[in-house]
Design a protein around this motif. Structure first.
Motif, PDB file in Angstrom:
ATOM      1  N   LYS A  50      52.094 101.288  -6.740  1.00 10.05           N
ATOM      2  CA  LYS A  50      50.738 100.261  -8.089  1.00 10.05           C
ATOM      3  C   LYS A  50      52.166  99.720  -8.981  1.00 10.05           C
ATOM      4  CE  LYS A  50      46.377 102.305  -6.984  1.00 10.05           C
ATOM      5  NZ  LYS A  50      46.772 103.513  -5.582  1.00 10.05           N
ATOM      6  N   VAL A  51      52.906 101.021  -9.492  1.00 10.07           N
ATOM      7  CA  VAL A  51      53.681 100.444 -10.715  1.00 10.07           C
ATOM      8  C   VAL A  51      55.088 100.570  -9.583  1.00 10.07           C
ATOM      9  CG1 VAL A  51      54.524 101.436 -12.516  1.00 10.07           C
ATOM     10  CG2 VAL A  51      52.002 101.646 -11.954  1.00 10.07           C
ATOM     11  N   LEU A  52      55.759  99.925 -10.185  1.00 12.55           N
ATOM     12  CA  LEU A  52      57.600  98.657 -10.022  1.00 12.55           C
ATOM     13  C   LEU A  52      57.716  98.361 -10.729  1.00 12.55           C
ATOM     14  CD1 LEU A  52      57.205  96.240  -8.424  1.00 12.55           C
ATOM     15  CD2 LEU A  52      56.220  97.197  -6.527  1.00 12.55           C
ATOM     16  N   ALA A  53      59.771  98.457 -10.769  1.00 11.96           N
ATOM     17  CA  ALA A  53      59.981  97.357 -11.637  1.00 11.96           C
ATOM     18  C   ALA A  53      60.998  96.422 -10.334  1.00 11.96           C
ATOM     19  CB  ALA A  53      61.161  98.265 -11.790  1.00 11.96           C
ATOM     20  N   VAL A  54      61.375  95.234 -10.858  1.00 16.55           N
ATOM     21  CA  VAL A  54      62.253  94.362  -9.972  1.00 16.55           C
ATOM     22  C   VAL A  54      63.608  94.320 -10.978  1.00 16.55           C
ATOM     23  CG1 VAL A  54      62.482  92.591  -9.454  1.00 16.55           C
ATOM     24  CG2 VAL A  54      60.476  93.629  -8.962  1.00 16.55           C
ATOM     25  N   CYS A  55      64.287  94.575  -9.992  1.00 15.41           N
ATOM     26  CA  CYS A  55      66.065  94.143 -10.646  1.00 15.41           C
ATOM     27  C   CYS A  55      66.961  93.565  -9.033  1.00 15.41           C
ATOM     28  CB  CYS A  55      66.726  95.956 -10.082  1.00 15.41           C
ATOM     29  SG  CYS A  55      68.467  95.518 -11.115  1.00 15.41           S
ATOM     30  N   VAL A  56      66.923  92.511  -9.947  1.00 15.72           N
ATOM     31  CA  VAL A  56      67.579  90.649  -9.305  1.00 15.72           C
ATOM     32  C   VAL A  56      69.219  91.116  -9.464  1.00 15.72           C
ATOM     33  CG1 VAL A  56      67.611  88.664  -9.618  1.00 15.72           C
ATOM     34  CG2 VAL A  56      65.478  89.353 -10.181  1.00 15.72           C
ATOM     35  N   LEU A  57      69.851  91.354  -8.524  1.00 12.30           N
ATOM     36  CA  LEU A  57      71.417  90.874  -8.337  1.00 12.30           C
ATOM     37  C   LEU A  57      71.832  89.845  -7.821  1.00 12.30           C
ATOM     38  CD1 LEU A  57      71.925  94.737  -7.075  1.00 12.30           C
ATOM     39  CD2 LEU A  57      72.263  93.733  -9.176  1.00 12.30           C
ATOM     40  N   ARG A  58      72.633  89.441  -8.785  1.00 15.94           N
ATOM     41  CA  ARG A  58      73.613  88.224  -8.061  1.00 15.94           C
ATOM     42  C   ARG A  58      75.248  89.155  -8.036  1.00 15.94           C
ATOM     43  NH1 ARG A  58      76.086  85.657 -13.316  1.00 15.94           N
ATOM     44  NH2 ARG A  58      77.175  87.294 -12.978  1.00 15.94           N
ATOM     45  N   ASP A  59      75.383  89.709  -8.686  1.00 19.17           N
ATOM     46  CA  ASP A  59      76.602  90.200  -8.595  1.00 19.17           C
ATOM     47  C   ASP A  59      76.578  92.648  -8.066  1.00 19.17           C
ATOM     48  OD1 ASP A  59      78.478  87.972  -7.504  1.00 19.17           O
ATOM     49  OD2 ASP A  59      77.952  87.660  -9.964  1.00 19.17           O
ATOM     50  N   PHE A  60      77.231  93.087  -7.746  1.00 18.83           N
ATOM     51  CA  PHE A  60      76.939  94.493  -8.596  1.00 18.83           C
ATOM     52  C   PHE A  60      78.966  94.804  -8.241  1.00 18.83           C
ATOM     53  CE2 PHE A  60      78.241  98.532  -6.305  1.00 18.83           C
ATOM     54  CZ  PHE A  60      76.887  99.233  -7.527  1.00 18.83           C
ATOM     55  N   SER A  79      54.628 105.161 -22.935  1.00 21.10           N
ATOM     56  CA  SER A  79      53.635 105.183 -21.639  1.00 21.10           C
ATOM     57  C   SER A  79      53.969 104.367 -20.171  1.00 21.10           C
ATOM     58  CB  SER A  79      52.596 104.636 -21.961  1.00 21.10           C
ATOM     59  OG  SER A  79      52.333 103.197 -22.325  1.00 21.10           O
ATOM     60  N   ALA A  80      54.400 102.800 -20.294  1.00 21.37           N
ATOM     61  CA  ALA A  80      54.803 102.439 -18.499  1.00 21.37           C
ATOM     62  C   ALA A  80      55.390 103.398 -18.167  1.00 21.37           C
ATOM     63  CB  ALA A  80      55.381 101.344 -19.142  1.00 21.37           C
ATOM     64  N   ALA A  81      57.014 104.098 -18.773  1.00 24.71           N
ATOM     65  CA  ALA A  81      57.950 104.793 -18.244  1.00 24.71           C
ATOM     66  C   ALA A  81      56.684 106.032 -17.235  1.00 24.71           C
ATOM     67  CB  ALA A  81      58.708 105.916 -18.915  1.00 24.71           C
ATOM     68  N   ALA A  82      55.657 106.814 -18.095  1.00 19.14           N
ATOM     69  CA  ALA A  82      54.724 107.460 -17.505  1.00 19.14           C
ATOM     70  C   ALA A  82      54.125 107.027 -16.285  1.00 19.14           C
ATOM     71  CB  ALA A  82      54.075 108.188 -18.368  1.00 19.14           C
ATOM     72  N   ASN A  83      53.483 106.134 -16.071  1.00 20.55           N
ATOM     73  CA  ASN A  83      52.969 105.285 -14.716  1.00 20.55           C
ATOM     74  C   ASN A  83      54.338 104.941 -13.649  1.00 20.55           C
ATOM     75  OD1 ASN A  83      50.509 105.604 -16.044  1.00 20.55           O
ATOM     76  ND2 ASN A  83      50.652 102.994 -17.081  1.00 20.55           N
ATOM     77  N   PRO A 121      58.938  98.126 -16.216  1.00 17.13           N
ATOM     78  CA  PRO A 121      57.626  98.914 -14.596  1.00 17.13           C
ATOM     79  C   PRO A 121      56.465  98.549 -15.062  1.00 17.13           C
ATOM     80  CG  PRO A 121      58.685 100.227 -16.281  1.00 17.13           C
ATOM     81  CD  PRO A 121      58.797  99.459 -16.683  1.00 17.13           C
ATOM     82  N   ALA A 122      55.806  97.650 -14.022  1.00 15.18           N
ATOM     83  CA  ALA A 122      54.244  96.731 -14.170  1.00 15.18           C
ATOM     84  C   ALA A 122      53.786  96.944 -12.993  1.00 15.18           C
ATOM     85  CB  ALA A 122      55.211  95.385 -14.748  1.00 15.18           C
ATOM     86  N   ASP A 123      52.354  95.752 -12.998  1.00 14.33           N
ATOM     87  CA  ASP A 123      51.601  96.658 -11.475  1.00 14.33           C
ATOM     88  C   ASP A 123      52.409  95.368 -10.324  1.00 14.33           C
ATOM     89  OD1 ASP A 123      49.698  98.021 -12.837  1.00 14.33           O
ATOM     90  OD2 ASP A 123      49.013  96.625 -13.495  1.00 14.33           O
TER      91      ASP A 123
END
Lengths: 247, 395
Positions: A50-60, A79-83, A121-123
Motif C-alpha cells: 500500500k505504501v512504497l517509495a520510488v527511487c529513480v536511478l540514472r547512475d549508481f 508518521s509516513a515512516a511508520a506506515n 513513501p506514499a500510497d
C-alpha cells in the motif's frame, strides 16, 4: 552453541515484529519453518504494497548513493515512516534521468549530482504515472568492489541534540548484483535513519568484502536475507557497526 | 556494391512550367523518405506491398517538385536480432545449402520454423553474423536470394529500387548514436550496471524505450536511429512511413529527430487484413496472396502498364490508409480493369501542368500525399490523368 543461522533468524524475526507485530501471532517466528513462511507471506504482500517509495536511478555509485539515500530517509516524516515500515520499507527502483523528469514530477529528494531522485513513501497510487513512464532498474551486473570510502551523511542537517558518530558500513559483494545491493542497503539505511542509528553529521566508512566479516560486529543494524539458491539459508548482506572511535 | 543514397531531382527549373511548386529563387526543397523496411526472410505480403507502393508513388510524385532522397537500406536492419537470429538458425539447422533454387515462400517457411522454435541465440552466437554485416556488408545467402526476388518484383511493378542489393551502412555506429543522443539528454545508458540502453524522451512525457538490451543487442529502433539521427536534419522534411502497430515508437522517433534538428512528418499505414484478420508474416499462411502470386496471377492476364497502375489504384486508393478492408482478389481485379480503362485514353486528359496537378495534393508539407493523388485519378466528372502524370508516377 548458537549458530549464526539462529542469530540471523532472531534478527529477521525482530524486524518482522517491529514492522508487523500481528504476523507473530500467525507464524512461529522462532522456528526456521515458521520464519520462512512469514517471509514468503511478506514477499507475496510486497507486490501489493500500500505504501512504497520510488527511487529513480540514472547512475549508481555506491558512496554517492549511500549519502543520498540517508538524506532522502531523513526527510520522511515519522508518521509516513511508520506506515512505510508496515510495508517493510518497500522501495521500487526505476531507471530514469531525474533531470528529464522534474518538470512533470515532484520529487521528495534529488541527489546533489542528479544521479538519483526519490518519491514517497506514499500510497502506491501516487507513483503510478511515474512507474508507467519508466522501467524497472536492471542492475544485473556484479557489484564492483571499490576501496573503502568515508561518507559523511546528512551533513546539512541540524545536529542539535546528538553528537555525530562514526560507524562502519559493511557491504557483501560475493554473488551480489547491483540490484541486490540496492535492495539490501536501502532497507538497512532507511530503517537505520528512522531508528536514529544514523544521524546528522555521521560518518560511514563503507567497506566491501565478499562476505560480511563476523569479527566486525557487534552490529547496530544488520540486513539478513536468504540466498537465491537457498531461501531458507540466511546470509548477512550489509550491516552497520556500533560506533567506532579510531581514526 | 557501392554505398548509395538514391536521390531524384526535380526537373530543371527551365522545364518547370508552374512556379508555385517552389517559390521563385528558392533552392529546391530537400525531402527524405524513410519508410520502415521489410526484413528479407519471407515473401512480400499485401501489407508489405501496400507500404512499398505508397512510398513509391510518394517518391516519384514528390520528385517532380523537390529533391527527394529515398532511403531504404536492408543493410541497416540486418543487425536486428530477428534477422541475425534467423541466419544463425539456418546455418545451425539447415547448414550448407544452395538457396538459389528456393522461392520466397520456401525461405519464408524456414523463417516460420525459426520463429516457432522460440529459441533465442546468445550474443556470442550472433556476433560473427553482426560483425560480417558491419564490416563488409555480408548478407546470408537465404536473405540475398529473397532480396534478389524482391528486386525482380520491383522491376515488374515499376517501383523504384533504392538499393535492395546495395551495401548501405547507416551513417552512425551504435556507440556514436548513443553518444549523440546522450549529448542531447535523450539517452539513458545503463550497460555499466548490467542494464539496457534506453531512448529517453520522458522530458516530453513519452515512456522510456529500450534500444539495446542488457546483452548489448540493438533492436530495430536502435537501427533506425543509427540511420536517421545524422541524416534527417540535413533535409527540409523527413517523411517516416510505418505500420500503425509501431505508432508509439514512431512518436518517439519523431520527437527524437526533431530534437536533433529534423522536420518530421509521420505517415501511418494500416496493414491489410486477410479474411478480416491482421496477421504477422512470422506465422506464415500467406498462400495465394504473396506479391509473387499476385504478379503471376494478374501478370498473365494484363500488360505491364495495366498491372502497375491497377496495383497502385487498389493498394493506395482502394485500401486507403486504414485497415478496415480485407484483401480481396476480386477488388484487385476491378482496380486492374479501372486501370485498363484509364489507360485507354477515351476521355479528355487534364491539361494542367504536372507540377500543378501534383501540388494540389501536398497540403501544408513538401511531400505529395499518395492517397489524395491516386484517389483523384478515380474521381468522376474529372478529366483523365495526363500521360505525363501516368508515366512519371504510375507506370
Amino acid at each position: 552453541m548458537t549458530t549464526s543461522q539462529e542469530l540471523f533468524r532472531a534478527q529477521v524475526a525482530r524486524r518482522i515484529l517491529t514492522a508487523r507485530p500481528e504476523l507473530a501471532t500467525r507464524f512461529d517466528l522462532l522456528t526456521a519453518d515458521g520464519l520462512l513462511s512469514a517471509r514468503r507471506e511478506i514477499t507475496r504482500a510486497a507486490s501489493d504494497a500500500k505504501v512504497l517509495a520510488v527511487c529513480v536511478l540514472r547512475d549508481f555509485d555506491l558512496p554517492a548513493w549511500v549519502r543520498a539515500t540517508c538524506a532522502f530517509a531523513a526527510r520522511v516524516e515519522p508518521s509516513a515512516a511508520a506506515n512505510w515500515r508496515r510495508d517493510f520499507t518497500r522501495t521500487v527502483f526505476l531507471a530514469g534521468n531525474p533531470v528529464n523528469l522534474t518538470d512533470r514530477f515532484a520529487f521528495d529528494h534529488v541527489a546533489d549530482d542528479g544521479s538519483a531522485a526519490w518519491q514517497g513513501p506514499a500510497d502506491a497510487g501516487a507513483s503510478t504515472a511515474l512507474r508507467r513512464l519508466l522501467k524497472l532498474f536492471d542492475g544485473a551486473a556484479e557489484l564492483p568492489t571499490r576501496p573503502s570510502t568515508v561518507v559523511r551523511v546528512l551533513a546539512d542537517r541540524d545536529r542539535r541534540g546528538r553528537a555525530p558518530v562514526r560507524r562502519e558500513l559493511h557491504v557483501a559483494t560475493a554473488g551480489v548484483t547491483i540490484a541486490n545491493c540496492l535492495v539490501h542497503l536501502n532497507h538497512l539505511l532507511v530503517e537505520a535513519v528512522a531508528d536514529g542509528i544514523v544521524g546528522p553529521g555521521d560518518e560511514l566508512v563503507v567497506r566491501q568484502a565478499p562476505w560480511l566479516p563476523a569479527s566486525a560486529g557487534p552490529f547496530a543494524a544488520l540486513r539478513i536475507d536468504g540466498t537465491s539458491e537457498r531461501p531458507d539459508h540466511l546470509r548477512a548482506y550489509t550491516a552497520l557497526t556500533e560506533e567506532i572511535h579510531d581514526a | 556494391m557501392q554505398t548509395s543514397l538514391h536521390t531524384a531531382s526535380a526537373p530543371a527549373p527551365a522545364r518547370r512550367s508552374h512556379a508555385d511548386a517552389v517559390p521563385p529563387g528558392a533552392a529546391h526543397p530537400r525531402v527524405l523518405l524513410a519508410p520502415i523496411t521489410v526484413t528479407p526472410s519471407k515473401p512480400l505480403t499485401p501489407s508489405h506491398l501496400k507500404g512499398l507502393l505508397w512510398t513509391d508513388v510518394m517518391y516519384r510524385a514528390t520528385a517532380q517538385l523537390a529533391e527527394v532522397t529515398y532511403r531504404y537500406s536492408p543493410t541497416t536492419y540486418h543487425l536486428t536480432e530477428q534477422t541475425l537470429g534467423f541466419w544463425e538458425h539456418l546455418d545451425r539447422t539447415v547448414g550448407d545449402t544452395d538457396y538459389s533454387g528456393l522461392t520466397e515462400e520456401d525461405i519464408g517457411e524456414l523463417y516460420v520454423g525459426y520463429r516457432s522454435e522460440g529459441r533465442r541465440a546468445g550474443p556470442a552466437a550472433l556476433r560473427p553474423y553482426a560483425e560480417a554485416v558491419e564490416l563488409h556488408g555480408w548478407v546470408h545467402p537465404a536473405s540475398a536470394r529473397v532480396l534478389q526476388m524482391w528486386a525482380a518484383h520491383y522491376a515488374r511493378l515499376g517501383m523504384h529500387d533504392a538499393g535492395l542489393l546495395a551495401h548501405q551502412p547507416p551513417e552512425l555506429g551504435l556507440e556514436e548514436v548513443i553518444d549523440r543522443l546522450g549529448a542531447a539528454g535523450m539517452c539513458l545508458d545503463q550497460r555499466a550496471y548490467g542494464g539496457p540502453v534506453f531512448l529517453d524522451a520522458t522530458r516530453y512525457g513519452l515512456p522510456l524505450r529500450q534500444i539495446v538490451d542488457a546483452g548489448g543487442r540493438p533492436n530495430y529502433l536502435a537501427c533506425v536511429l543509427r540511420e536517421l539521427v545524422a541524416l534527417a536534419p540535413r533535409f527540409d522534411e523527413t517523411v517516416l512511413l510505418y505500420d500503425r502497430e509501431l505508432e508509439p515508437d514512431y512518436l518517439l522517433l519523431e520527437r527524437t529527430l526533431s530534437v536533433c534538428g529534423a522536420t518530421v512528418r509521420r505517415v501511418t499505414l494500416g496493414r491489410v487484413p486477410i479474411d478480416g484478420e491482421i496477421r504477422s508474416a512470422r506465422h506464415g499462411d500467406w498462400h495465394d496472396h504473396t506479391t509473387g502470386a499476385l504478379l503471376r496471377g494478374a501478370g498473365a492476364e494484363f500488360d505491364d502498364a495495366v498491372l502497375r497502375l491497377g496495383m497502385r489504384l487498389y493498394f493506395i486508393a482502394g485500401l486507403g490508409p486504414g485497415q478496415q478492408q480485407s484483401f480481396r482478389h476480386e477488388a484487385l481485379r476491378q482496380s486492374l480493369a479501372r486501370a485498363a480503362r484509364l489507360l485507354s485514353h477515351d476521355r479528355a486528359t487534364d491539361p494542367a501542368p504536372l507540377p500543378e496537378v501534383l501540388s494540389r495534393h501536398r497540403g501544408a508539407h513538401l511531400h505529395v500525399n499518395p492517397y489524395r493523388l491516386t484517389s483523384a485519378l478515380l474521381a468522376r466528372h474529372r478529366p483523365a490523368p495526363s500521360p505525363e502524370l501516368l508515366s512519371a508516377v504510375y507506370l
